[in-house]
Design a protein around this motif. Sequence first.
Motif, PDB file in Angstrom:
ATOM      1  N   ALA A  37       1.071  -1.115  -0.025  1.00  0.00           N
ATOM      2  CA  ALA A  37       0.172  -0.072  -0.012  1.00  0.00           C
ATOM      3  C   ALA A  37       0.969   1.357   0.108  1.00  0.00           C
ATOM      4  N   LYS A  38       0.368   2.381  -0.646  1.00  0.00           N
ATOM      5  CA  LYS A  38       1.280   3.556  -0.716  1.00  0.00           C
ATOM      6  C   LYS A  38       0.363   4.550   0.499  1.00  0.00           C
ATOM      7  N   PHE A  39       1.122   4.415   1.635  1.00  0.00           N
ATOM      8  CA  PHE A  39       0.614   5.314   2.527  1.00  0.00           C
ATOM      9  C   PHE A  39       1.244   6.647   2.488  1.00  0.00           C
ATOM     10  N   PRO A  40       0.521   7.894   2.548  1.00  0.00           N
ATOM     11  CA  PRO A  40       0.758   9.223   2.683  1.00  0.00           C
ATOM     12  C   PRO A  40       2.141   9.455   3.816  1.00  0.00           C
ATOM     13  N   ASP A  41       3.303   9.992   3.063  1.00  0.00           N
ATOM     14  CA  ASP A  41       4.393  10.190   4.015  1.00  0.00           C
ATOM     15  C   ASP A  41       4.195  11.457   5.071  1.00  0.00           C
ATOM     16  N   MET A  42       3.075  12.320   4.829  1.00  0.00           N
ATOM     17  CA  MET A  42       2.983  13.301   5.633  1.00  0.00           C
ATOM     18  C   MET A  42       2.224  12.799   6.808  1.00  0.00           C
ATOM     19  N   LEU A  43       1.541  11.602   6.757  1.00  0.00           N
ATOM     20  CA  LEU A  43       1.035  11.259   8.270  1.00  0.00           C
ATOM     21  C   LEU A  43       1.814  11.006   9.224  1.00  0.00           C
ATOM     22  N   VAL A  44       3.270  10.745   8.875  1.00  0.00           N
ATOM     23  CA  VAL A  44       4.091  10.730   9.957  1.00  0.00           C
ATOM     24  C   VAL A  44       4.481  11.936  10.724  1.00  0.00           C
ATOM     25  N   GLY A  45       4.787  13.031   9.799  1.00  0.00           N
ATOM     26  CA  GLY A  45       5.018  14.311  10.414  1.00  0.00           C
ATOM     27  C   GLY A  45       3.870  14.930  11.118  1.00  0.00           C
ATOM     28  N   VAL A  46       2.467  14.654  10.721  1.00  0.00           N
ATOM     29  CA  VAL A  46       1.353  15.421  11.276  1.00  0.00           C
ATOM     30  C   VAL A  46       1.103  14.415  12.619  1.00  0.00           C
ATOM     31  N   ALA A  47       0.959  13.575  12.263  1.00  0.00           N
ATOM     32  CA  ALA A  47       0.637  12.442  13.484  1.00  0.00           C
ATOM     33  C   ALA A  47       1.365  11.944  14.381  1.00  0.00           C
ATOM     34  N   ILE A  48       2.746  12.058  14.246  1.00  0.00           N
ATOM     35  CA  ILE A  48       3.534  11.684  15.168  1.00  0.00           C
ATOM     36  C   ILE A  48       4.762  12.917  15.398  1.00  0.00           C
ATOM     37  N   VAL A  49       5.712  13.230  14.458  1.00  0.00           N
ATOM     38  CA  VAL A  49       6.628  13.939  14.623  1.00  0.00           C
ATOM     39  C   VAL A  49       6.344  15.220  15.346  1.00  0.00           C
ATOM     40  N   PHE A  54       6.904  18.760  19.786  1.00  0.00           N
ATOM     41  CA  PHE A  54       6.171  19.718  20.805  1.00  0.00           C
ATOM     42  C   PHE A  54       6.297  19.110  22.127  1.00  0.00           C
ATOM     43  N   SER A  55       6.305  17.846  22.642  1.00  0.00           N
ATOM     44  CA  SER A  55       6.792  17.422  23.666  1.00  0.00           C
ATOM     45  C   SER A  55       8.158  17.484  24.269  1.00  0.00           C
ATOM     46  N   ILE A  56       8.935  17.432  23.484  1.00  0.00           N
ATOM     47  CA  ILE A  56      10.556  17.749  23.552  1.00  0.00           C
ATOM     48  C   ILE A  56      10.709  19.167  23.898  1.00  0.00           C
ATOM     49  N   GLY A  57      10.011  20.042  23.264  1.00  0.00           N
ATOM     50  CA  GLY A  57      10.186  21.410  23.321  1.00  0.00           C
ATOM     51  C   GLY A  57       9.484  21.719  25.008  1.00  0.00           C
ATOM     52  N   SER A  58       8.345  21.216  25.244  1.00  0.00           N
ATOM     53  CA  SER A  58       7.975  21.503  26.421  1.00  0.00           C
ATOM     54  C   SER A  58       8.640  20.911  27.813  1.00  0.00           C
ATOM     55  N   ALA A  59       9.474  19.801  27.371  1.00  0.00           N
ATOM     56  CA  ALA A  59      10.140  19.121  28.559  1.00  0.00           C
ATOM     57  C   ALA A  59      11.390  19.972  28.643  1.00  0.00           C
ATOM     58  N   TYR A  60      12.071  20.421  27.644  1.00  0.00           N
ATOM     59  CA  TYR A  60      13.202  21.416  27.705  1.00  0.00           C
ATOM     60  C   TYR A  60      12.934  22.601  28.177  1.00  0.00           C
ATOM     61  N   ASN A  61      11.901  23.134  28.180  1.00  0.00           N
ATOM     62  CA  ASN A  61      11.409  24.557  28.791  1.00  0.00           C
ATOM     63  C   ASN A  61      11.415  24.256  30.228  1.00  0.00           C
ATOM     64  N   ARG A  62      10.617  23.115  30.494  1.00  0.00           N
ATOM     65  CA  ARG A  62      10.673  22.691  32.063  1.00  0.00           C
ATOM     66  C   ARG A  62      12.058  22.640  32.826  1.00  0.00           C
ATOM     67  N   PRO A 179       1.844  17.133  29.176  1.00  0.00           N
ATOM     68  CA  PRO A 179       0.525  16.610  29.330  1.00  0.00           C
ATOM     69  C   PRO A 179       0.674  15.027  29.050  1.00  0.00           C
ATOM     70  N   ILE A 180       0.232  14.112  30.047  1.00  0.00           N
ATOM     71  CA  ILE A 180       0.161  12.776  29.933  1.00  0.00           C
ATOM     72  C   ILE A 180      -0.457  12.177  28.881  1.00  0.00           C
ATOM     73  N   THR A 181      -1.413  12.689  28.437  1.00  0.00           N
ATOM     74  CA  THR A 181      -2.404  12.175  27.283  1.00  0.00           C
ATOM     75  C   THR A 181      -1.574  12.420  26.090  1.00  0.00           C
ATOM     76  N   LEU A 182      -0.881  13.523  25.838  1.00  0.00           N
ATOM     77  CA  LEU A 182      -0.297  13.720  24.708  1.00  0.00           C
ATOM     78  C   LEU A 182       0.926  12.912  24.743  1.00  0.00           C
ATOM     79  N   ARG A 183       1.851  12.508  25.609  1.00  0.00           N
ATOM     80  CA  ARG A 183       2.797  11.798  25.604  1.00  0.00           C
ATOM     81  C   ARG A 183       2.244  10.317  25.545  1.00  0.00           C
ATOM     82  N   ALA A 184       1.142   9.694  26.143  1.00  0.00           N
ATOM     83  CA  ALA A 184       0.505   8.445  25.632  1.00  0.00           C
ATOM     84  C   ALA A 184       0.206   8.453  24.323  1.00  0.00           C
ATOM     85  N   TYR A 185      -0.272   9.514  23.771  1.00  0.00           N
ATOM     86  CA  TYR A 185      -0.975   9.378  22.163  1.00  0.00           C
ATOM     87  C   TYR A 185       0.457   9.253  21.351  1.00  0.00           C
ATOM     88  N   SER A 186       1.461   9.903  21.839  1.00  0.00           N
ATOM     89  CA  SER A 186       2.790   9.942  20.953  1.00  0.00           C
ATOM     90  C   SER A 186       3.496   8.413  20.972  1.00  0.00           C
TER      91      SER A 186
END
Length: 258
Positions: A37-49, A54-62, A179-186
Amino acid sequence: MTKVLKSFFLIINYKTLIITTLSVISTYVCFHYGLIAKFPDMLVGVAIVFPVVFSIGSAYNRREVALQRFSDFKGHAIALYYASRDWTTDKDNELPEQTREIVTEMIRLMRTMFTSSHRRDWEENEQKIFQYFSRLSALTISYKHYGIPSGEFSRLSQYVSKMIIAFDNLKIIHVYRTPITLRAYSKVFIYVFPIIYGPYFASTFKDFSSSLEYVMPVLYSFILVSLDNIQDHLEHPFDELGEDDIRIDEREVIRHME
């Protein structure tokens, strides 16, 4: 070079090997059975990366805020020690030694508290630290018996209150994370994505030379799991496991109180 390799292998662990292995197996099975199957590459960036970054940036700011608050705590503690040593007209006292002893014990307890992952330990050590704050506050009142002008007690009280605020901020950073839910989702998508994308990786086999067919699943797995490991290291800035962690060392403060 050794330091670079050491830092690199901190983000490569058993999870990386497990996900990479499963990804390669999934890709092989899909290619073997013709599941392509030819899945879209952009899904990786939008859904995961994007969420992971964002989580890495938040953790770094903390972590950066935690460094500032720990510096506030140390700065006001050292200023309080200098006051006990220099502001008194009657030098025949043990105020500097008593102040140094209390501050040293507080920092030792802070290190024990922030490196622990058990709530009961947090609460017990927090109670002990506030007992030391109480002793420190009572000690500053006794400064007046050794010639410190009465007008300076307000400033000494501010030093103690700012130490309490800095400690409480550090505790909040330690207890309340990104955010715990964001980390769990990731995490779910990071671990599942390389496996369910087997049909896509299988569809790219003809684009690579022989023996290079599994480069894509291996790269995707390494990159995504490594990002997750980086976020985990930054998420716990006090556990002293990562290279970017905050080192709470009472010896550093003692050196400035001599």
